[in-house]
Design a protein around this motif. Sequence first.
Motif, short mmCIF file in Angstrom:
data_model
loop_
_atom_site.label_atom_id
_atom_site.label_comp_id
_atom_site.label_asym_id
_atom_site.label_seq_id
_atom_site.Cartn_x
_atom_site.Cartn_y
_atom_site.Cartn_z
N ARG A 302 1.29 -1.37 0.14
CA ARG A 302 -0.22 0.36 0.20
C ARG A 302 1.14 1.43 -0.06
NH1 ARG A 302 -4.33 -2.06 4.39
NH2 ARG A 302 -5.43 -3.34 2.54
N ALA A 303 2.11 1.51 1.04
CA ALA A 303 3.13 2.72 0.84
C ALA A 303 3.69 2.84 -0.63
CB ALA A 303 4.05 2.18 2.20
N TYR A 304 4.28 1.68 -1.39
CA TYR A 304 4.70 2.08 -2.40
C TYR A 304 3.58 2.62 -3.51
CZ TYR A 304 8.35 1.80 -5.73
OH TYR A 304 8.93 1.07 -7.38
N ASP A 305 2.33 2.02 -3.08
CA ASP A 305 1.74 2.29 -4.70
C ASP A 305 0.91 3.54 -4.21
OD1 ASP A 305 -0.54 -1.10 -4.34
OD2 ASP A 305 1.26 -0.12 -6.10
N LEU A 306 1.02 3.86 -3.14
CA LEU A 306 0.50 4.93 -2.99
C LEU A 306 1.05 6.86 -3.31
CD1 LEU A 306 -1.41 7.29 -1.47
CD2 LEU A 306 -0.43 6.56 0.58
N ALA A 307 2.81 5.78 -2.31
CA ALA A 307 3.89 7.48 -3.39
C ALA A 307 4.75 6.79 -4.52
CB ALA A 307 5.48 6.22 -2.19
N ALA A 308 3.82 6.06 -5.64
CA ALA A 308 4.50 6.02 -7.13
C ALA A 308 3.06 6.76 -7.31
CB ALA A 308 4.36 4.32 -7.09
N ALA A 309 2.11 6.75 -6.74
CA ALA A 309 1.01 7.48 -7.94
C ALA A 309 0.43 8.47 -7.36
CB ALA A 309 -0.10 6.39 -7.67
N GLU A 310 0.95 8.87 -5.88
CA GLU A 310 0.25 10.58 -6.14
C GLU A 310 2.21 11.10 -6.22
OE1 GLU A 310 -2.29 11.70 -5.29
OE2 GLU A 310 -2.81 9.54 -5.32
N GLY A 311 3.27 10.40 -5.62
CA GLY A 311 4.23 11.04 -6.46
C GLY A 311 4.58 11.54 -8.12
N LEU A 312 3.72 10.99 -8.72
CA LEU A 312 3.82 10.69 -9.78
C LEU A 312 2.67 12.08 -10.43
CD1 LEU A 312 3.38 8.20 -12.81
CD2 LEU A 312 2.81 10.55 -12.86
N HIS A 313 2.17 11.93 -9.39
CA HIS A 313 0.84 13.37 -9.29
C HIS A 313 1.42 14.44 -9.51
CE1 HIS A 313 -3.08 14.91 -9.76
NE2 HIS A 313 -2.84 15.03 -8.36
N LEU A 314 1.86 14.75 -7.80
CA LEU A 314 2.30 16.05 -7.50
C LEU A 314 4.00 16.61 -8.90
CD1 LEU A 314 2.31 15.14 -3.43
CD2 LEU A 314 0.97 16.44 -4.71
N HIS A 315 3.81 15.69 -9.89
CA HIS A 315 5.27 15.93 -10.66
C HIS A 315 4.28 16.77 -11.46
CE1 HIS A 315 8.36 13.32 -8.22
NE2 HIS A 315 9.27 14.29 -9.26
N GLY A 317 2.52 17.26 -14.59
CA GLY A 317 2.41 16.60 -16.27
C GLY A 317 3.28 16.05 -16.30
N ILE A 318 4.73 16.33 -16.30
CA ILE A 318 5.90 16.21 -16.63
C ILE A 318 6.52 14.72 -15.56
CG2 ILE A 318 7.41 17.17 -14.33
CD1 ILE A 318 9.10 18.03 -17.01
N GLY A 319 5.57 14.38 -15.00
CA GLY A 319 5.33 13.01 -14.40
C GLY A 319 5.39 11.92 -14.95
N PHE A 320 4.28 12.44 -15.34
CA PHE A 320 3.42 11.75 -17.10
C PHE A 320 3.94 11.03 -17.95
CE2 PHE A 320 0.00 8.94 -17.88
CZ PHE A 320 -0.42 8.78 -19.32
N THR A 321 5.77 12.03 -18.62
CA THR A 321 6.31 11.78 -19.05
C THR A 321 6.95 10.83 -19.18
OG1 THR A 321 8.45 12.82 -18.80
CG2 THR A 321 6.65 13.80 -19.89
N TRP A 322 7.73 10.02 -20.13
CA TRP A 322 8.19 8.43 -20.40
C TRP A 322 9.24 9.10 -19.83
CZ3 TRP A 322 7.35 3.32 -21.28
CH2 TRP A 322 7.73 2.83 -21.07
#
Lengths: 359, 408
Positions: A302-315, A317-322
Motif C-alpha cells: 500500500r505504501a509503495y502504491d501510494l508513493a508511486a501514484a501520488e508522487g507521480l501526480h505531484l510532479h 504533467g512532467i511526471g507523466f512522461t516516459w
Amino acid sequence: MNFDFSEEQRLLQSEVGRMLSDVSTSAEVRHVLEGKAAYSGKTWRKLLDMGAAQSAIPEAYGGSGLGYLELCLVAEEAGRNLAAVPLLSSIYLTAEILLRGGSAEQKSHWLPLLASGEVIGTAAFTPYQRIRDVAAPVLDGGLLSGVMTAVPDGGIADFAIVQAADTLVLVELRNRTVSRKAQASIDPTRPLAELTFDRAPAEQLADSSVARQVLDTAAILLAFEQLGGAERMLAMTRDYALERKAFGRQIGGFQAVKHKLADIYTAIEIARVHAYYGAWALSTGAPEFSRAAAAARLSATRAYDLAAAEGLHLHGGIGFTWEMDCHLHLRRARWLGQIIGSASLWQSRLADLIIVKAA
Amino acid sequence: MNFDDTPEEAAFRAVVRAWLDENATPRHTQQDRFGAGLDHANYLAAAKAWQAKKAAARYAAITWPVEQGGMGGTAAQHVIFQQEEARYLVPAGIFEVSLGMSVPTVNMWATPAQRDRYVARGLSGADIWCQLFSEPSAGSDTGNVRTRATRDGDGWIVTGQKVWTSGAHFSDYGILLARTDWDAPKTKGLTMFILNLKAPGVEVRPIHQASGEYHFNEVFLDNVSIPDSDRIGEVNKGWQVMLSTLMQERLSVGGSFATDIHDRLVALARNTMWGDRPAIEDARVRGRIADAYLDQFGVELIIRRALSAISKGGQPGPEMALVKLVGAKAMLDLGGLALEIGGADALAGMEDLGSDWRWPEPMWLSAPGARLAGGTDEILRNVISERVLGLPVEIRNDRDKPFRELEG
C-alpha cells in the motif's frame, strides 16, 4: 530494546546503497526497460562481488553467511535504486527453497552456483489467482509436463523449482523438453516468462509445505524493496516540490501538496515498522513469522502504491512522461505488489492469522 | 535487533514491579478502570493518595534531579515505569496535564520561591494543575491569545476567557498564557502566569461535549488579581515558556490510544450474526480486521522505535505526531466499524448489549475530539511536512504586525 539494525548492518547498507546509486542508474535501468537487456548484468555482478546478494546463504554453501537482517537492507537499497536483477527469483525464492527443503547434495550442488552467480534460478508455485486456463504441471515417472505462467526471470534462469501438486521438483531449463516464451511485463525491468514442460526430467526436492515459509520469507524481503522504492519516490517528490514554482511560490508550500506528502510519509513509516518486525521474526525464527510477513507485505504494497501514484501526480504533467522516473516506480510497485500474490490475498491471510490467534 | 531490556533496564524493571506489587492492584483487561464505582470526590481522594505514594518513592518525576523531587533517572527508566504502571489499576488522565505539562513547566522556569511553594505539592498530587492556553479565537492559532494582563502596582489584573481547559473543574492551579503587550507582534507580547483557580473573579463552566461527557471547561477571568511573584519567566517571553510546555510531551511515549482494537473487533464479530453465520466469517469483515491490525500494531511498533531511541540515550523523532495522527483516526474508523458490524442493534445502547459492547459507542463518539485536541490532524500534517520533510512553512501575514492591528 533495540528495534533497529546494528551499526555494522547500517554500514553495509550504505556501502551497497552507494554502489547501486553508481551502477543502477536511471540509464542502466532504462536499458532493461526498453528491452535491450533481460536484466542488468552489471548490477547483478556488483551485488554478487560485494557478497550482498548472498548475505543469507551460509558460508559453507558459498554465501557470505551474514544473515537475513543484512539481506533485508540489501533488498531496501535494491528497491530504492530500481535494480533490474533476479534477487526475487534466484535468492528470495530459489536459494530459500534449497536451504529449507533441499537434500544435502542438492544444497551443496546448487547453492554455491547461485551464490557465485554462475547460475540463476527461479521458482513457480501453484498460483491461487489464475486468469488463463493452462494445464497445471503434473509429475509422471520423474517427468514434468504442464505450463507455468508469469514466472519471474523465467527467460534467463538456468533452472527452476516448480510445484506439481504437493511436490516441489527441480528442473533444468536449458533442455529441449522445456520451452519458454517471454511475456510482456507491465514492468519490463522485471521480465516474466511462460514455461511449458513436455516430459522434462524433474528431480524431487521437497514437499510443497516448504512453499509457505519461502513465500513468507520472500514477502518480507520484497517488503524491504517496496520500502526502499517508496522512500525514493517520497524523496524525489519532496525535492520536486521544493524546486517547482507555481503562483509565485514553491508548490511544496501549498497545503494540499504538503499534506499529501505527509500522508505518504505516514504510510511509509507504518510499512517500515512492519517490515522491521518481519525482519526480526525472520532472523529469529519467531512464532509470529507468518503474521509479520503478511503485515509487512500488505503495508509495504500500500505504501509503495501510494508513493508511486501520488508522487507521480505531484510532479504534474512532467511526471507523466516516459523520461521521468516516476513511471518506473509506478510499474515496479505494481509488479512487486502482485508477483507472489496480490494485496487482497495477503490481507485475507493476515486476517486468518489474527483471527486464529485471538481464539 | 531485539526487544529485550539491557541488564540495567531489566534490574530497574524488577525493582519497579516489586514496588507496584506491594502498592497497587494488577489490572485484568485493557478496559479495567481505577476507582470504578467511586463518586467524584472519593475518586479524587484515591487518586491523590496514589500520587502521594509515588512521589514519596520518587517515582513521580523519574528524570528530574533528586533535589527537585525526582529520582535522577534516565528517560528509559521513566518509560519502564510507565509501562509497568500500565499493568496495574492506577489513575489515568487526572494527572495527565498536571504532571505531563504544567508542573514540569513551572519546575523548568521556577524562581526558588515558586519551586518551594508549588513543585513538591504538584508532584505529590496535593495540588492538581491545568493548562490555560486555548481561547475561542486561539486554538490551532495558539498565538492569537486575547486574555489581557495589565500591570497593577506590584501585580497584574487579568480579564479574558479560556476554553477547552481539561480538568479545570477539579484543578487548584493552572499555567495561564495572557497578552501583556498589544503593540508587540503576536507571539512577542505574551506572558505566562500561575493562576489560582480559587481566586476571586475566576469562574469555571463545564463544556458539554458532543459525546455527552464533561471533561473540558470554559474558564472566565473577570479582573482576577495575580501577584507578580506568580509570573513564570520574563514579561513578554511567554511564547518561549509555552513552547517549552509542548516539549514536555515528547516523553509521554505511548499516549493513551488503545492498541488492541483489532482483537476487540474479532470478539465482537464472533458474537454477532450476519444472517445465519457469525460476522467473523464474512470476507469483508475479515479484511477490515486485517487493516485494523496494520494500524494498531503499527502504532505499537512505532512506539517501540521511539523507546529504542530513548533506550540508547537519544531523542525520539516525530513518532508522537504519527501515533496521534493514526491513533485518533483509528478511534473514528474502528469504533465506527464495530458499530457497523452490529447493525441496528448496535445503535440501541450499551446496557442491553453485554460487556463486549461497552467500548465502541464511547470510542466512536469521542473520536472527533481526539482528532482535534492536542494538535489537529491538519496541524500534525503541517508538523510532519515542515519539520520532517523540510517543506515550506505556512505563509503568515500576521507574524510581524503589532497585535493591536490584527483583525479577529
